[in-house]
Write a protein that holds these residues in place. Structure first.
Motif, PDB file in Angstrom:
ATOM      1  N   SER A 135      -5.263  65.213 -46.874  1.00  0.00           N
ATOM      2  CA  SER A 135      -3.996  65.955 -46.889  1.00  0.00           C
ATOM      3  C   SER A 135      -3.619  66.294 -48.335  1.00  0.00           C
ATOM      4  O   SER A 135      -4.117  65.688 -49.285  1.00  0.00           O
ATOM      5  N   TYR A 136      -2.715  67.252 -48.482  1.00  0.00           N
ATOM      6  CA  TYR A 136      -2.245  67.606 -49.819  1.00  0.00           C
ATOM      7  C   TYR A 136      -1.588  66.403 -50.490  1.00  0.00           C
ATOM      8  O   TYR A 136      -1.803  66.148 -51.671  1.00  0.00           O
ATOM      9  N   GLU A 137      -0.809  65.647 -49.731  1.00  0.00           N
ATOM     10  CA  GLU A 137      -0.104  64.496 -50.290  1.00  0.00           C
ATOM     11  C   GLU A 137      -1.092  63.463 -50.836  1.00  0.00           C
ATOM     12  O   GLU A 137      -0.874  62.898 -51.909  1.00  0.00           O
ATOM     13  N   ASP A 138      -2.195  63.229 -50.103  1.00  0.00           N
ATOM     14  CA  ASP A 138      -3.207  62.289 -50.583  1.00  0.00           C
ATOM     15  C   ASP A 138      -3.925  62.844 -51.806  1.00  0.00           C
ATOM     16  O   ASP A 138      -4.224  62.119 -52.749  1.00  0.00           O
ATOM     17  N   TRP A 139      -4.233  64.155 -51.804  1.00  0.00           N
ATOM     18  CA  TRP A 139      -4.878  64.782 -52.969  1.00  0.00           C
ATOM     19  C   TRP A 139      -4.000  64.601 -54.200  1.00  0.00           C
ATOM     20  O   TRP A 139      -4.462  64.204 -55.258  1.00  0.00           O
ATOM     21  N   SER A 169      -6.311  53.948 -54.858  1.00  0.00           N
ATOM     22  CA  SER A 169      -6.449  53.367 -53.527  1.00  0.00           C
ATOM     23  C   SER A 169      -6.585  54.463 -52.471  1.00  0.00           C
ATOM     24  O   SER A 169      -7.217  54.255 -51.433  1.00  0.00           O
ATOM     25  N   VAL A 170      -6.026  55.624 -52.722  1.00  0.00           N
ATOM     26  CA  VAL A 170      -6.133  56.748 -51.789  1.00  0.00           C
ATOM     27  C   VAL A 170      -7.585  57.188 -51.665  1.00  0.00           C
ATOM     28  O   VAL A 170      -8.052  57.539 -50.572  1.00  0.00           O
ATOM     29  N   LEU A 171      -8.342  57.157 -52.768  1.00  0.00           N
ATOM     30  CA  LEU A 171      -9.742  57.583 -52.727  1.00  0.00           C
ATOM     31  C   LEU A 171     -10.558  56.694 -51.808  1.00  0.00           C
ATOM     32  O   LEU A 171     -11.419  57.182 -51.067  1.00  0.00           O
ATOM     33  N   GLU A 172     -10.292  55.403 -51.825  1.00  0.00           N
ATOM     34  CA  GLU A 172     -11.028  54.465 -50.981  1.00  0.00           C
ATOM     35  C   GLU A 172     -10.814  54.765 -49.505  1.00  0.00           C
ATOM     36  O   GLU A 172     -11.712  54.596 -48.688  1.00  0.00           O
ATOM     37  N   LYS A 173      -9.636  55.248 -49.162  1.00  0.00           N
ATOM     38  CA  LYS A 173      -9.301  55.618 -47.785  1.00  0.00           C
ATOM     39  C   LYS A 173     -10.256  56.686 -47.252  1.00  0.00           C
ATOM     40  O   LYS A 173     -10.545  56.737 -46.065  1.00  0.00           O
TER      41      LYS A 173
END
Length: 175
Positions: A39-43, A53-57
Motif C-alpha cells: 500500500s502507499y502507506e506502507d511504501w 519493520s514494514v519491509l519485513e512484512k
C-alpha cells in the motif's frame, strides 16, 4: 490536445501513452522493487520514514552491512555501489568512501557522497526540490550541493551548482 470519448456508457476506462523501450519494473530505476500488494502507506513508512519493520512484512530483507540502515545495494551507471537508505538514515557523516541514495515523498532521487573521513562531500539530486526558481539547472532541476566544513569539522555551507559532465555520466541511471 487529445481527447477521447468514453468507450461505453459509465465507462471508467482511460487512455495511456505507449513508449518504445523497456522501462523496467516500478521502482527499478530507483534501485528497488515495490511489491504489487504494498500500500502507499506502507511504501511511505518504509522508504520515506525509514520504518524497516514494514519491509519485513513484505519479505524484503535488510543487509547486515556496517550501516544498518541499508535497504538494498545497487550500482550506478559508473558501476559504483550505491546503498539505498531511508531519508531518516541520511546524515552528514557515514561510512567512508560510500554513496547512499534516498527517494523523497514526491519520487525525487538524491545521492549522497562520503569522503575518506566519512564526512559528506556532495549530494547529487535529480530534481529541483519543488523550487525551480532556486534550482534552475538541467532539464528537470538536477543539480549538486557541495558540502563545506569549517576547521572544527562543522558544516557551514551547502552551495548548489550545475552537474559536471562526469557527474551526469556517473548518475545517468537516475537523471
Amino acid at each position: 490536445m487529445f481527447t477521447a470519448p468514453p468507450f461505453h456508457p459509465r465507462c471508467r476506462t482511460t487512455t495511456a501513452p505507449y513508449f518504445e523501450g523497456d522501462f523496467g519494473e516500478i521502482g527499478e530505476r530507483a534501485g528497488y522493487h515495490i511489491p504489487e500488494n504494498m500500500s502507499y502507506e506502507d511504501w511511505e513508512a518504509a522508504f520515506v520514514k525509514g520504518d524497516k519493520s514494514v519491509l519485513e512484512k513484505y519479505g524484503l530483507s535488510l543487509t547486515d552491512g556496517k550501516n544498518s540502515g541499508i535497504i538494498k545495494t545497487i550500482t550506478n551507471a559508473a558501476g559504483n555501489p550505491v546503498n539505498i537508505v531511508s531519508q531518516s538514515d541520511v546524515k552528514t557523516t557515514g561510512e567512508p568512501n560510500t554513496i547512499t541514495q534516498t527517494i523523497n515523498e514526491k519520487g525525487g532521487i538524491s545521492r549522497n557522497y562520503y569522503g575518506e573521513n566519512g564526512k559528506q562531500t556532495k549530494q547529487i539530486t535529480n530534481h529541483n526540490h519543488g523550487n525551480s526558481k532556486n534550482h534552475p539547472y538541467g532539464k528537470n532541476g538536477e543539480h549538486a550541493h557541495d558540502y563545506i566544513y569549517n576547521s572544527e569539522g562543522k558544516l557551514i555551507e551547502r552551495p548548489k551548482r550545475e552537474l559536471t559532465d562526469d557527474e551526469r555520466k556517473e548518475n545517468s541511471d537516475i537523471l
